[in-house]
Design a protein around this motif. Structure first.
Motif, PDB file in Angstrom:
ATOM      1  N   UNK A   1       0.831  -1.208   0.000  1.00 42.71           N
ATOM      2  CA  UNK A   1       0.000   0.000   0.000  1.00 42.71           C
ATOM      3  C   UNK A   1       0.866   1.259   0.000  1.00 42.71           C
ATOM      4  N   UNK A   2       1.905   1.278   0.839  1.00 46.01           N
ATOM      5  CA  UNK A   2       2.783   2.451   0.940  1.00 46.01           C
ATOM      6  C   UNK A   2       3.461   2.742  -0.400  1.00 46.01           C
ATOM      7  N   UNK A   3       3.900   1.682  -1.088  1.00 41.70           N
ATOM      8  CA  UNK A   3       4.656   1.869  -2.327  1.00 41.70           C
ATOM      9  C   UNK A   3       3.810   1.623  -3.579  1.00 41.70           C
ATOM     10  N   UNK A   4       2.484   1.498  -3.409  1.00 37.80           N
ATOM     11  CA  UNK A   4       1.582   1.228  -4.548  1.00 37.80           C
ATOM     12  C   UNK A   4       2.092   0.063  -5.384  1.00 37.80           C
ATOM     13  N   UNK A   5       2.552  -0.959  -4.713  1.00 37.98           N
ATOM     14  CA  UNK A   5       3.077  -2.149  -5.390  1.00 37.98           C
ATOM     15  C   UNK A   5       1.889  -3.012  -5.835  1.00 37.98           C
ATOM     16  N   UNK A   6       1.781  -3.326  -7.112  1.00 33.43           N
ATOM     17  CA  UNK A   6       0.587  -4.012  -7.623  1.00 33.43           C
ATOM     18  C   UNK A   6       0.572  -5.510  -7.320  1.00 33.43           C
ATOM     19  N   UNK A   7       0.550  -5.835  -6.043  1.00 33.81           N
ATOM     20  CA  UNK A   7       0.555  -7.235  -5.642  1.00 33.81           C
ATOM     21  C   UNK A   7      -0.774  -7.680  -5.056  1.00 33.81           C
ATOM     22  N   UNK A   8      -0.773  -8.862  -4.440  1.00 35.13           N
ATOM     23  CA  UNK A   8      -2.000  -9.428  -3.892  1.00 35.13           C
ATOM     24  C   UNK A   8      -2.501  -8.652  -2.687  1.00 35.13           C
ATOM     25  N   UNK A   9      -1.601  -8.089  -1.906  1.00 37.94           N
ATOM     26  CA  UNK A   9      -2.007  -7.341  -0.723  1.00 37.94           C
ATOM     27  C   UNK A   9      -2.839  -6.125  -1.083  1.00 37.94           C
ATOM     28  N   UNK A  10      -2.404  -5.399  -2.096  1.00 33.51           N
ATOM     29  CA  UNK A  10      -3.166  -4.227  -2.546  1.00 33.51           C
ATOM     30  C   UNK A  10      -4.516  -4.654  -3.116  1.00 33.51           C
ATOM     31  N   UNK A  11      -4.526  -5.771  -3.834  1.00 30.85           N
ATOM     32  CA  UNK A  11      -5.785  -6.296  -4.361  1.00 30.85           C
ATOM     33  C   UNK A  11      -6.736  -6.637  -3.220  1.00 30.85           C
ATOM     34  N   UNK A  12      -6.199  -7.221  -2.139  1.00 32.57           N
ATOM     35  CA  UNK A  12      -7.038  -7.583  -0.994  1.00 32.57           C
ATOM     36  C   UNK A  12      -7.654  -6.347  -0.359  1.00 32.57           C
ATOM     37  N   UNK A  13      -6.860  -5.302  -0.145  1.00 34.49           N
ATOM     38  CA  UNK A  13      -7.366  -4.074   0.463  1.00 34.49           C
ATOM     39  C   UNK A  13      -8.457  -3.458  -0.404  1.00 34.49           C
ATOM     40  N   UNK A  14      -8.213  -3.381  -1.708  1.00 32.02           N
ATOM     41  CA  UNK A  14      -9.214  -2.820  -2.616  1.00 32.02           C
ATOM     42  C   UNK A  14     -10.498  -3.646  -2.590  1.00 32.02           C
ATOM     43  N   UNK A  15     -10.350  -4.961  -2.503  1.00 32.58           N
ATOM     44  CA  UNK A  15     -11.529  -5.844  -2.500  1.00 32.58           C
ATOM     45  C   UNK A  15     -12.308  -5.728  -1.204  1.00 32.58           C
ATOM     46  N   UNK A  16     -11.612  -5.554  -0.087  1.00 38.87           N
ATOM     47  CA  UNK A  16     -12.298  -5.385   1.194  1.00 38.87           C
ATOM     48  C   UNK A  16     -13.075  -4.068   1.208  1.00 38.87           C
ATOM     49  N   UNK A  17     -12.448  -3.016   0.696  1.00 40.39           N
ATOM     50  CA  UNK A  17     -13.100  -1.703   0.687  1.00 40.39           C
ATOM     51  C   UNK A  17     -14.352  -1.694  -0.185  1.00 40.39           C
ATOM     52  N   UNK A  18     -14.339  -2.510  -1.231  1.00 40.12           N
ATOM     53  CA  UNK A  18     -15.495  -2.547  -2.136  1.00 40.12           C
ATOM     54  C   UNK A  18     -16.401  -3.751  -1.864  1.00 40.12           C
ATOM     55  N   UNK A  19     -16.098  -4.498  -0.775  1.00 37.71           N
ATOM     56  CA  UNK A  19     -16.893  -5.675  -0.403  1.00 37.71           C
ATOM     57  C   UNK A  19     -17.003  -6.680  -1.550  1.00 37.71           C
ATOM     58  N   UNK A  20     -15.887  -6.874  -2.247  1.00 39.28           N
ATOM     59  CA  UNK A  20     -15.852  -7.839  -3.354  1.00 39.28           C
ATOM     60  C   UNK A  20     -15.622  -9.227  -2.760  1.00 39.28           C
ATOM     61  N   UNK A  21     -16.696  -9.867  -2.330  1.00 38.66           N
ATOM     62  CA  UNK A  21     -16.616 -11.111  -1.564  1.00 38.66           C
ATOM     63  C   UNK A  21     -15.833 -12.232  -2.252  1.00 38.66           C
ATOM     64  N   UNK A  22     -16.100 -12.537  -3.512  1.00 40.09           N
ATOM     65  CA  UNK A  22     -15.387 -13.663  -4.131  1.00 40.09           C
ATOM     66  C   UNK A  22     -13.869 -13.510  -4.079  1.00 40.09           C
ATOM     67  N   UNK A  23     -13.365 -12.299  -4.304  1.00 41.30           N
ATOM     68  CA  UNK A  23     -11.917 -12.077  -4.305  1.00 41.30           C
ATOM     69  C   UNK A  23     -11.355 -12.232  -2.894  1.00 41.30           C
ATOM     70  N   UNK A  24     -12.046 -11.683  -1.895  1.00 35.65           N
ATOM     71  CA  UNK A  24     -11.573 -11.780  -0.511  1.00 35.65           C
ATOM     72  C   UNK A  24     -11.535 -13.233  -0.050  1.00 35.65           C
TER      73      UNK A  24
END
Length: 324
Positions: free
Chosen positions: A266-289
């Motif tokens: 998140x700090x370095x805007x690194x396009x990995x799985x962690x950033x995907x998880x945070x974005x999915x949690x914020x948007x309640x994207x259940x299947x991805x989480x």
């Protein structure tokens, strides 16, 4: 050995089953993803239509059984936001995270093992005390703060390293790698250093403790009595035995960092799985989480199995414990 592996795989299946229930129910209770998928001005009929299209109108038990049946076939559902398979989204981001964590762990081992051995061989020396003090700082400082300090120093003040993104990548089969390009390496240094400092602190302390313990062993005393040089004792007798706890700790830390590299990414805007998880949690994207958590649980269970098997290869005496 075969019975041991089969037993661990059965345990893994049970853990995955339990985690799937906990995660599925937990993400169900967090909120209604329909609020993220439709316009605030949408009518109730439009909301109900969207809810039905995603199968969210059915009871949670029915939703879970449907999900479980599909998951056993490798289908974790589709993202509510993009419509792409959740597993595909995760696998696309996985190389970036593996690359980051692998580089960070390499740094932590290369730095941590020599410093830990030095601190263990001469615990009363001033340099050893400086090493241990530095390891305490490595544990104590928050990852996001370390990342921001490195950004201020190397990016803002010195202007020699980039602060975000993955940089230039090279296609190797189906995988994109940034570690094979100079620009990619420049983008990788700061996030890997941020993630690796805490891991290096742990490796230092584990190596120091193992070195001090092994130094007191009879076979080390016997080797010294035979007149073997300190360098030979270190290479042949001490280093091999020190590696046993290091491999265990480094393997577990690799798995933990892979699953929870969220802050660094998140700090370095690194396009990995962690950033995907945070974005999915914020948007309640259940299947991805749900898919992310289950894949990480499976990875950690299998990683523990690999570490145990590797431990048996290095330390044959541990095989007897498994037989018992």
């Amino acid at each position: 050995m075969s019975a041991f592996v089969i037993n661990r795989l059965l345990q893994a299946f049970f853990v995955l089953l339990v985690m799937s229930v906990l995660v599925f129910v937990g993400i169900y209770l967090v909120g209604d993803p329909i609020s993220m998928l439709v316009s605030p001005e949408a009518t109730d009929l439009e909301r109900d239509a969207v809810r039905e299209s995603f199968g969210l109108d059915r009871p949670i038990f029915v939703q879970y059984i449907t999900f479980l049946g599909s998951a056993l076939q490798g289908d974790f559902g589709r993202s509510f936001l993009t419509g792409e398979p959740a597993l595909q989204l995760i696998l696309e981001r996985m190389p970036a995270t593996v690359e980051l964590v692998g580089f960070a762990m390499f740094f932590s081992v290369v730095i941590g093992v020599p410093l830990g051995i030095i601190a263990g061989l001469r615990p009363e020396a001033t340099f050893s005390k400086v090493i241990m003090t530095g390891s305490i700082f490595g544990f104590s400082l928050p990852t996001f703060w370390v990342g921001m300090v490195l950004i201020m120093l190397f990016a803002v003040q010195l202007g020699i390293l980039p602060t975000s993104g993955r940089g230039e990548t090279v296609q190797v089969g189906p995988i994109e790698l940034s570690i094979l390009t100079l620009d990619g390496l420049r983008h990788l240094i700061l996030p890997a250093l941020t993630l690796g400092l805490t891991k290096a602190s742990l490796i230092i302390r584990v190596t120091r403790a193992a070195t001090r313990e092994i130094q007191a062993m009879d076979y080390i005393k016997f080797a010294r009595a035979k007149g073997l040089s300190s360098s030979r004792i270190l290479r042949v007798h001490l280093l091999k035995n020190v590696l046993i706890p290091i491999i265990t700790v480094a393997g577990l830390e690799f798995g933990q960092a892979l699953a929870f590299a969220v802050v660094t990414e998140t700090v370095f805007s690194w396009p990995g799985m962690g950033k995907l998880l945070i974005d999915s949690i914020l948007t309640l994207d259940r299947p991805v989480v749900v898919a992310y958590v289950l894949i990480m649980v499976l990875f950690l269970v299998l990683l523990n199995l690999v570490i145990d098997l590797l431990y048996m290869v290095i330390d044959p005496s541990s095989r007897e414990k498994v037989r018992d």
